[in-house]
Design a protein around this motif. Structure first.
Motif, PDB file in Angstrom:
ATOM      1  N   GLY A 123      31.607  51.828 -40.996  1.00 23.32           N
ATOM      2  CA  GLY A 123      32.063  51.475 -39.750  1.00 23.32           C
ATOM      3  C   GLY A 123      33.457  52.097 -39.233  1.00 23.32           C
ATOM      4  O   GLY A 123      34.058  51.780 -38.242  1.00 23.32           O
ATOM      5  N   PHE A 177      27.663  54.387 -35.190  1.00 27.62           N
ATOM      6  CA  PHE A 177      28.714  54.117 -36.035  1.00 27.62           C
ATOM      7  C   PHE A 177      28.185  54.730 -37.485  1.00 27.62           C
ATOM      8  O   PHE A 177      27.265  54.641 -37.890  1.00 27.62           O
ATOM      9  CB  PHE A 177      28.910  52.557 -35.995  1.00 27.62           C
ATOM     10  N   ASP A 231      29.785  46.044 -39.559  1.00 31.28           N
ATOM     11  CA  ASP A 231      30.630  44.664 -39.888  1.00 31.28           C
ATOM     12  C   ASP A 231      30.673  43.688 -38.527  1.00 31.28           C
ATOM     13  O   ASP A 231      30.977  42.610 -38.854  1.00 31.28           O
ATOM     14  CB  ASP A 231      31.858  44.689 -40.519  1.00 31.28           C
ATOM     15  N   SER A 275      29.069  48.055 -34.719  1.00 35.09           N
ATOM     16  CA  SER A 275      29.623  48.526 -36.030  1.00 35.09           C
ATOM     17  C   SER A 275      28.802  47.783 -36.911  1.00 35.09           C
ATOM     18  O   SER A 275      28.412  46.433 -36.826  1.00 35.09           O
ATOM     19  CB  SER A 275      31.369  48.238 -36.239  1.00 35.09           C
TER      20      SER A 275
END
Length: 383
Positions: free
Chosen positions: A164, A160, A122, A120
């Motif tokens: 996200g 993704f 992040d 993802s």
């Protein structure tokens, strides 16, 4: 002046499947049929560290980087997903640096071979898909996340969304799935399928569009807000890759037919940039969007100049080229190939093109105003 030559990076002994730069451009990571991953510090000097990452018992076809560039994740046919630190190995008993690091930590064990992996934006979730159609999530900080159900075929592609919040998957049955990861128990949403294998998925940078490369030859585009589907065009044979331009105004596609197409997304129109002699495996946009690179089975990488939509340069290789990616600053092109080949090519988008038609257009486009009122630019024919 002749262009600066490319240089080889040693490390692999068999076909290389993927190359990834860390966000700072200082590390390049690869995965190969020789059952290893490898990383290099760049720009490479004789005393700079590099390392082979060994531990998989079968090929790891796909890798993904954590956003901070500290670790790489690999998905293997040995049914495991491993997490590897991108750091120099500890000195060995001789006091020198080992080139083979300890095996990466197994974070996911699948009940069947694993071919796809994604991280993802992040870095908080790792997704992997197996041959049974199962998608598993894991948190690098520790602890499993939900198992996602829905697909019934081998998971070939995972992506993704840029925020996200959504995960998309494509399988060998030609079905495409999405999950809303903001819910406690994500439910699978099935998008219209093709009946042919989904090779690649790509989100636009704003997340509003999702493109797929499918073996039925169609280039498909979904609007993620409405689910509306648009078929942009077709290749003769499978579509091998799709890629959005940095500005999201165009989408490029490459096919088994050797063709490289460019689609204007606002208008929905397509343009054939040109053809390789054999199948094209991978596409990559330069960070500023002026160049598009295509890697082909015909032993070449072609650079397309997008403002003029012309062939800019051909980079010839001794092996079939399998993967291509630009460094974050756009000044280097990394190319992977069969036979363990990894090469770095210097890129100067302001340099004159080397292909005759593009060079002629470049010469004719020079402004005589830059040369002064009494000067003229001679533009002899280019053969």
């Amino acid at each position: 002046l002749p262009p600066e030559r490319d240089r080889a990076l040693p490390g692999h002994t068999d076909d290389v499947y993927q190359l990834l730069y860390t966000a700072d451009g200082h590390t390049l990571v690869s995965t190969s049929r020789d059952l290893s991953l490898h990383w290099w510090r760049l720009p490479a000097a004789p005393d700079d560290p590099d390392a082979s990452l060994r531990g998989h018992r079968d090929t790891a076809y796909r890798i993904a980087l954590l956003p901070d560039g500290t670790h790489v994740v690999s998905a293997s046919y040995d049914q495991t997903v491993r997490l590897w630190p991108l750091a120099p190995c500890a000195p060995n008993t001789a006091g020198t640096m080992d080139t083979a690091c300890p095996a990466g930590r197994i974070i996911i064990e699948h009940p069947s071979p694993t071919r796809s992996v994604a991280v993802s934006p992040d870095g908080q979730l790792i997704a992997s898909g197996n041959a049974d159609g199962e998608v598993r999530l894991w948190r690098p900080s520790g602890g499993p996340a939900p198992i996602l159900h829905g697909p019934r075929g081998v998971i070939r592609a995972l992506a993704f969304s840029p925020d996200g919040k959504t995960l998309a998957a494509g399988d060998e049955r030609g079905e495409l799935w999405r999950w809303d990861l903001t819910t406690a128990h994500p439910e699978a949403q099935r998008l219209p399928g093709t009946g042919k294998t989904v090779e690649t998925l790509a989100y636009s940078h704003d997340g509003h569009l999702l493109a797929s490369a499918d073996r039925d030859g169609a280039v498909r585009l979904w609007h993620t807000d409405t689910g509306a589907l648009r078929v942009l065009g077709h290749h003769e044979g499978a579509v091998r890759d799709v890629a959005f331009a940095p500005h999201d105004q165009t989408l490029a596609s490459a096919g088994e037919d050797g063709g490289v197409q460019l689609f204007d997304l606002p208008a929905g129109t397509g343009h054939l940039l040109g053809r390789h002699h054999e199948s094209v495996h991978k596409l990559a946009y330069a960070p500023d969007g002026t160049l598009l690179a295509s890697a082909s089975q015909d032993h070449s990488v072609r650079l397309w100049h997008l403002p003029t939509r012309s062939l800019h340069q051909i980079l010839w290789h001794e092996h079939e080229t399998t993967y291509v990616t630009f460094a974050p600053d756009g000044r280097t092109l990394a190319v992977a190939g069969t036979g363990g080949s990894v090469r770095l090519w210097p890129i100067d988008p302001t340099a004159p093109p080397t292909e005759p038609a593009a060079l002629r257009a470049w010469l004719l486009g020079l402004s005589t105003a830059r040369l002064g009122p009494r000067q003229r630019l001679a533009t002899p024919p280019v053969d």
